[in-house]
Design a protein around this motif. Structure first.
Motif, PDB file in Angstrom:
ATOM      1  N   LEU A  85      12.323  -0.473 -14.736  1.00 50.53           N
ATOM      2  CA  LEU A  85      13.668  -0.161 -14.564  1.00 50.53           C
ATOM      3  C   LEU A  85      14.384  -0.164 -15.977  1.00 50.53           C
ATOM      4  CD1 LEU A  85      15.181  -1.965 -11.286  1.00 50.53           C
ATOM      5  CD2 LEU A  85      14.280   0.523 -11.780  1.00 50.53           C
ATOM      6  N   PRO A  86      13.713  -1.049 -16.861  1.00 48.71           N
ATOM      7  CA  PRO A  86      14.515  -1.239 -18.330  1.00 48.71           C
ATOM      8  C   PRO A  86      14.480  -0.008 -19.113  1.00 48.71           C
ATOM      9  CG  PRO A  86      13.225  -3.115 -17.884  1.00 48.71           C
ATOM     10  CD  PRO A  86      13.084  -2.208 -16.879  1.00 48.71           C
ATOM     11  N   VAL A  87      13.384   0.822 -18.873  1.00 48.52           N
ATOM     12  CA  VAL A  87      13.460   2.271 -19.568  1.00 48.52           C
ATOM     13  C   VAL A  87      14.069   3.555 -18.667  1.00 48.52           C
ATOM     14  CG1 VAL A  87      11.732   1.290 -21.001  1.00 48.52           C
ATOM     15  CG2 VAL A  87      10.984   2.927 -18.961  1.00 48.52           C
ATOM     16  N   ILE A  88      14.561   3.316 -17.395  1.00 50.24           N
ATOM     17  CA  ILE A  88      15.123   4.419 -16.712  1.00 50.24           C
ATOM     18  C   ILE A  88      16.602   4.379 -17.279  1.00 50.24           C
ATOM     19  CG2 ILE A  88      15.632   5.188 -14.568  1.00 50.24           C
ATOM     20  CD1 ILE A  88      13.225   3.757 -13.398  1.00 50.24           C
ATOM     21  N   ARG A 106       6.498   7.584 -11.658  1.00 54.15           N
ATOM     22  CA  ARG A 106       5.300   8.156 -11.201  1.00 54.15           C
ATOM     23  C   ARG A 106       4.238   6.916 -10.615  1.00 54.15           C
ATOM     24  NH1 ARG A 106       2.403  12.593 -13.847  1.00 54.15           N
ATOM     25  NH2 ARG A 106       4.231  12.924 -14.877  1.00 54.15           N
ATOM     26  N   CYS A 107       3.959   7.276  -9.143  1.00 52.62           N
ATOM     27  CA  CYS A 107       3.198   6.209  -8.566  1.00 52.62           C
ATOM     28  C   CYS A 107       1.803   6.678  -8.248  1.00 52.62           C
ATOM     29  CB  CYS A 107       3.728   5.748  -7.187  1.00 52.62           C
ATOM     30  SG  CYS A 107       5.464   5.119  -7.228  1.00 52.62           S
ATOM     31  N   LEU A 108       0.752   5.894  -8.523  1.00 54.46           N
ATOM     32  CA  LEU A 108      -0.668   6.540  -8.348  1.00 54.46           C
ATOM     33  C   LEU A 108      -1.241   5.501  -7.327  1.00 54.46           C
ATOM     34  CD1 LEU A 108      -3.019   8.112  -8.883  1.00 54.46           C
ATOM     35  CD2 LEU A 108      -3.534   6.618 -10.711  1.00 54.46           C
ATOM     36  N   PHE A 109      -1.518   6.033  -6.326  1.00 52.30           N
ATOM     37  CA  PHE A 109      -2.382   5.348  -5.338  1.00 52.30           C
ATOM     38  C   PHE A 109      -3.994   5.547  -5.324  1.00 52.30           C
ATOM     39  CE2 PHE A 109       2.169   5.709  -3.856  1.00 52.30           C
ATOM     40  CZ  PHE A 109       2.427   4.279  -3.726  1.00 52.30           C
ATOM     41  N   ASP A 110      -4.722   4.714  -5.692  1.00 50.52           N
ATOM     42  CA  ASP A 110      -6.041   4.786  -5.548  1.00 50.52           C
ATOM     43  C   ASP A 110      -6.660   3.463  -5.685  1.00 50.52           C
ATOM     44  OD1 ASP A 110      -8.434   6.337  -6.044  1.00 50.52           O
ATOM     45  OD2 ASP A 110      -8.410   6.229  -8.465  1.00 50.52           O
ATOM     46  N   GLY A 111      -7.884   3.779  -4.681  1.00 48.11           N
ATOM     47  CA  GLY A 111      -8.625   2.601  -4.545  1.00 48.11           C
ATOM     48  C   GLY A 111      -7.749   1.307  -4.012  1.00 48.11           C
ATOM     49  N   ASP A 112      -7.915   0.142  -4.850  1.00 51.85           N
ATOM     50  CA  ASP A 112      -7.093  -0.987  -4.403  1.00 51.85           C
ATOM     51  C   ASP A 112      -6.113  -1.403  -5.355  1.00 51.85           C
ATOM     52  OD1 ASP A 112      -8.577  -1.381  -7.064  1.00 51.85           O
ATOM     53  OD2 ASP A 112      -9.300  -3.491  -6.493  1.00 51.85           O
ATOM     54  N   GLN A 113      -5.317  -0.430  -6.077  1.00 52.11           N
ATOM     55  CA  GLN A 113      -4.103  -0.774  -6.870  1.00 52.11           C
ATOM     56  C   GLN A 113      -3.179   0.567  -6.689  1.00 52.11           C
ATOM     57  OE1 GLN A 113      -5.451  -0.842 -10.869  1.00 52.11           O
ATOM     58  NE2 GLN A 113      -5.390   1.563 -11.185  1.00 52.11           N
ATOM     59  N   MET A 114      -1.924   0.058  -6.885  1.00 50.74           N
ATOM     60  CA  MET A 114      -0.706   0.899  -7.019  1.00 50.74           C
ATOM     61  C   MET A 114      -0.317   1.001  -8.593  1.00 50.74           C
ATOM     62  SD  MET A 114       3.081   0.417  -5.527  1.00 50.74           S
ATOM     63  CE  MET A 114       4.456   1.097  -6.096  1.00 50.74           C
ATOM     64  N   ARG A 115      -0.358   2.043  -9.249  1.00 54.38           N
ATOM     65  CA  ARG A 115      -0.193   2.158 -10.614  1.00 54.38           C
ATOM     66  C   ARG A 115       1.335   3.007 -10.728  1.00 54.38           C
ATOM     67  NH1 ARG A 115      -0.178   6.318 -14.462  1.00 54.38           N
ATOM     68  NH2 ARG A 115      -0.623   5.663 -16.729  1.00 54.38           N
ATOM     69  N   VAL A 116       2.186   2.303 -11.255  1.00 53.41           N
ATOM     70  CA  VAL A 116       3.658   2.728 -11.474  1.00 53.41           C
ATOM     71  C   VAL A 116       3.960   2.925 -13.006  1.00 53.41           C
ATOM     72  CG1 VAL A 116       6.070   2.389 -10.957  1.00 53.41           C
ATOM     73  CG2 VAL A 116       4.420   1.604  -9.255  1.00 53.41           C
ATOM     74  N   SER A 117       4.249   4.130 -13.328  1.00 52.75           N
ATOM     75  CA  SER A 117       4.936   4.324 -14.807  1.00 52.75           C
ATOM     76  C   SER A 117       6.025   5.011 -14.779  1.00 52.75           C
ATOM     77  CB  SER A 117       3.841   4.982 -15.417  1.00 52.75           C
ATOM     78  OG  SER A 117       3.589   6.347 -14.872  1.00 52.75           O
ATOM     79  N   THR A 118       6.864   5.052 -15.744  1.00 54.33           N
ATOM     80  CA  THR A 118       8.145   6.005 -16.207  1.00 54.33           C
ATOM     81  C   THR A 118       8.177   6.017 -17.810  1.00 54.33           C
ATOM     82  OG1 THR A 118      10.321   6.402 -15.608  1.00 54.33           O
ATOM     83  CG2 THR A 118       9.656   4.142 -16.247  1.00 54.33           C
ATOM     84  N   VAL A 119       8.738   7.316 -18.009  1.00 57.43           N
ATOM     85  CA  VAL A 119       8.878   7.479 -19.556  1.00 57.43           C
ATOM     86  C   VAL A 119      10.225   8.010 -19.596  1.00 57.43           C
ATOM     87  CG1 VAL A 119       7.622   9.541 -19.308  1.00 57.43           C
ATOM     88  CG2 VAL A 119       7.789   8.526 -21.556  1.00 57.43           C
ATOM     89  N   SER A 120      10.861   7.772 -20.663  1.00 54.12           N
ATOM     90  CA  SER A 120      12.267   8.266 -21.116  1.00 54.12           C
ATOM     91  C   SER A 120      12.651   8.272 -22.502  1.00 54.12           C
ATOM     92  CB  SER A 120      13.462   7.647 -20.327  1.00 54.12           C
ATOM     93  OG  SER A 120      13.375   6.273 -20.824  1.00 54.12           O
ATOM     94  N   SER A 121      13.726   8.547 -23.156  1.00 54.36           N
ATOM     95  CA  SER A 121      13.850   8.474 -24.399  1.00 54.36           C
ATOM     96  C   SER A 121      14.007   6.800 -24.731  1.00 54.36           C
ATOM     97  CB  SER A 121      15.318   9.091 -24.630  1.00 54.36           C
ATOM     98  OG  SER A 121      16.266   8.599 -24.132  1.00 54.36           O
ATOM     99  N   LEU A 122      14.152   6.027 -23.639  1.00 58.62           N
ATOM    100  CA  LEU A 122      14.165   4.517 -24.146  1.00 58.62           C
ATOM    101  C   LEU A 122      12.944   4.161 -24.179  1.00 58.62           C
ATOM    102  CD1 LEU A 122      17.111   3.391 -21.463  1.00 58.62           C
ATOM    103  CD2 LEU A 122      17.209   4.184 -24.189  1.00 58.62           C
ATOM    104  N   GLY A 123      11.810   4.596 -23.767  1.00 58.82           N
ATOM    105  CA  GLY A 123      10.282   4.028 -23.932  1.00 58.82           C
ATOM    106  C   GLY A 123       9.595   4.355 -22.733  1.00 58.82           C
ATOM    107  N   ARG A 124       8.280   3.644 -22.731  1.00 56.14           N
ATOM    108  CA  ARG A 124       7.533   4.034 -21.503  1.00 56.14           C
ATOM    109  C   ARG A 124       6.739   2.732 -20.951  1.00 56.14           C
ATOM    110  NH1 ARG A 124       1.550   5.149 -21.383  1.00 56.14           N
ATOM    111  NH2 ARG A 124       1.341   6.725 -19.407  1.00 56.14           N
ATOM    112  N   VAL A 125       6.783   2.720 -19.747  1.00 54.44           N
ATOM    113  CA  VAL A 125       6.302   1.388 -18.972  1.00 54.44           C
ATOM    114  C   VAL A 125       5.269   1.701 -17.933  1.00 54.44           C
ATOM    115  CG1 VAL A 125       7.040  -0.606 -17.477  1.00 54.44           C
ATOM    116  CG2 VAL A 125       8.638   0.229 -19.279  1.00 54.44           C
ATOM    117  N   VAL A 126       4.071   1.108 -17.987  1.00 55.50           N
ATOM    118  CA  VAL A 126       3.151   1.059 -17.055  1.00 55.50           C
ATOM    119  C   VAL A 126       2.937  -0.199 -16.704  1.00 55.50           C
ATOM    120  CG1 VAL A 126       0.678   1.847 -16.551  1.00 55.50           C
ATOM    121  CG2 VAL A 126       2.111   3.297 -18.455  1.00 55.50           C
TER     122      VAL A 126
END
Length: 215
Positions: A116-119, A128-148
């Motif tokens: 949320l800090p970069v949204i 952006r949610c990636l569901f694969d195998g045994d994990q959930m990967r959440v990421s987002t990017v904006s002019s404030l930065g990028r978080v994964v």
């Protein structure tokens, strides 16, 4: 408005807007005929103001063809009922899925909240949610930065990458009163269905957002 369906001693409430749907079921004390009606949103908001979530209070409903009376403690709220047909919400729920995710509810909430800090509040930056195998990967990017960020998830079926409005996903997860939830997906452009693992007490439907290439 909020749709009420009372049948077989069960109350089903249905709320919907253009991006999401919520269904909640609870057993109630009622032995009359099956009935359904729609209560205005404004009335529901007034009723909620009278609740103390820590108290287990009873609420009574007196229903006629055009009006309803809610009685809580020493308060009575009288409201008209909405006319017209409610949306066919059953048809909106996907009947099949290609990916099923079992995940701890709080883990999913924490993972999304760490993005949320970069949204940016004035833009609809999807997560952006990636569901694969045994994990959930959440990421987002904006002019404030990028978080994964990552968290554990038990995924079966197809690997899928899908975008969501972070607020809509968090609203659904916060309203889920189970330690774990099941997320069913039919691909990157199909709605996400969030439900309990071992019951049908609630269903949340969240439409996806179209993702841009991260590069």
């Amino acid at each position: 408005g909020l749709k009420f369906v009372i049948e077989n001693g069960m109350l089903t409430m249905v709320g919907v807007d253009g991006y999401r749907l919520a269904i909640r079921k609870e057993s109630i004390g009622y032995d009359g005929e099956d009935i359904e009606f729609v209560v205005p949103k404004k009335t529901i908001k007034e009723i909620i103001k009278l609740f103390n979530l820590e108290d287990d209070k009873k609420i009574s409903m007196l229903i006629s063809k055009r009006h309803i009376v809610f009685e809580i403690d020493n308060y009575s709220i009288i409201s008209r009922l909405l006319d017209g047909e409610f949306i066919d919400y059953q048809a909106a729920i996907p009947k099949v899925s290609s990916t099923t995710i079992l995940i701890n509810t709080n883990d999913a909430i924490d993972c999304i909240e760490r993005t949320l800090p970069v949204i940016e509040n004035n833009q609809k930056n999807p997560i952006r949610c990636l569901f694969d195998g045994d994990q959930m990967r959440v990421s987002t990017v904006s002019s404030l930065g990028r978080v994964v960020d990552y968290t554990h998830a038990n995924t079966s079926g197809d690997r899928v990458e899908i975008g969501f409005n972070s607020k809509f996903m968090l609203d659904a997860l916060h309203a889920s009163d189970t330690d774990e939830v099941k997320i069913e997906l039919g691909g990157p452009v199909s709605p996400a269905v969030i439900k309990p693992i071992n019951s049908d007490s609630f269903i949340f439907l969240v439409l996806p957002m179209r993702l841009k290439n991260e590069n």
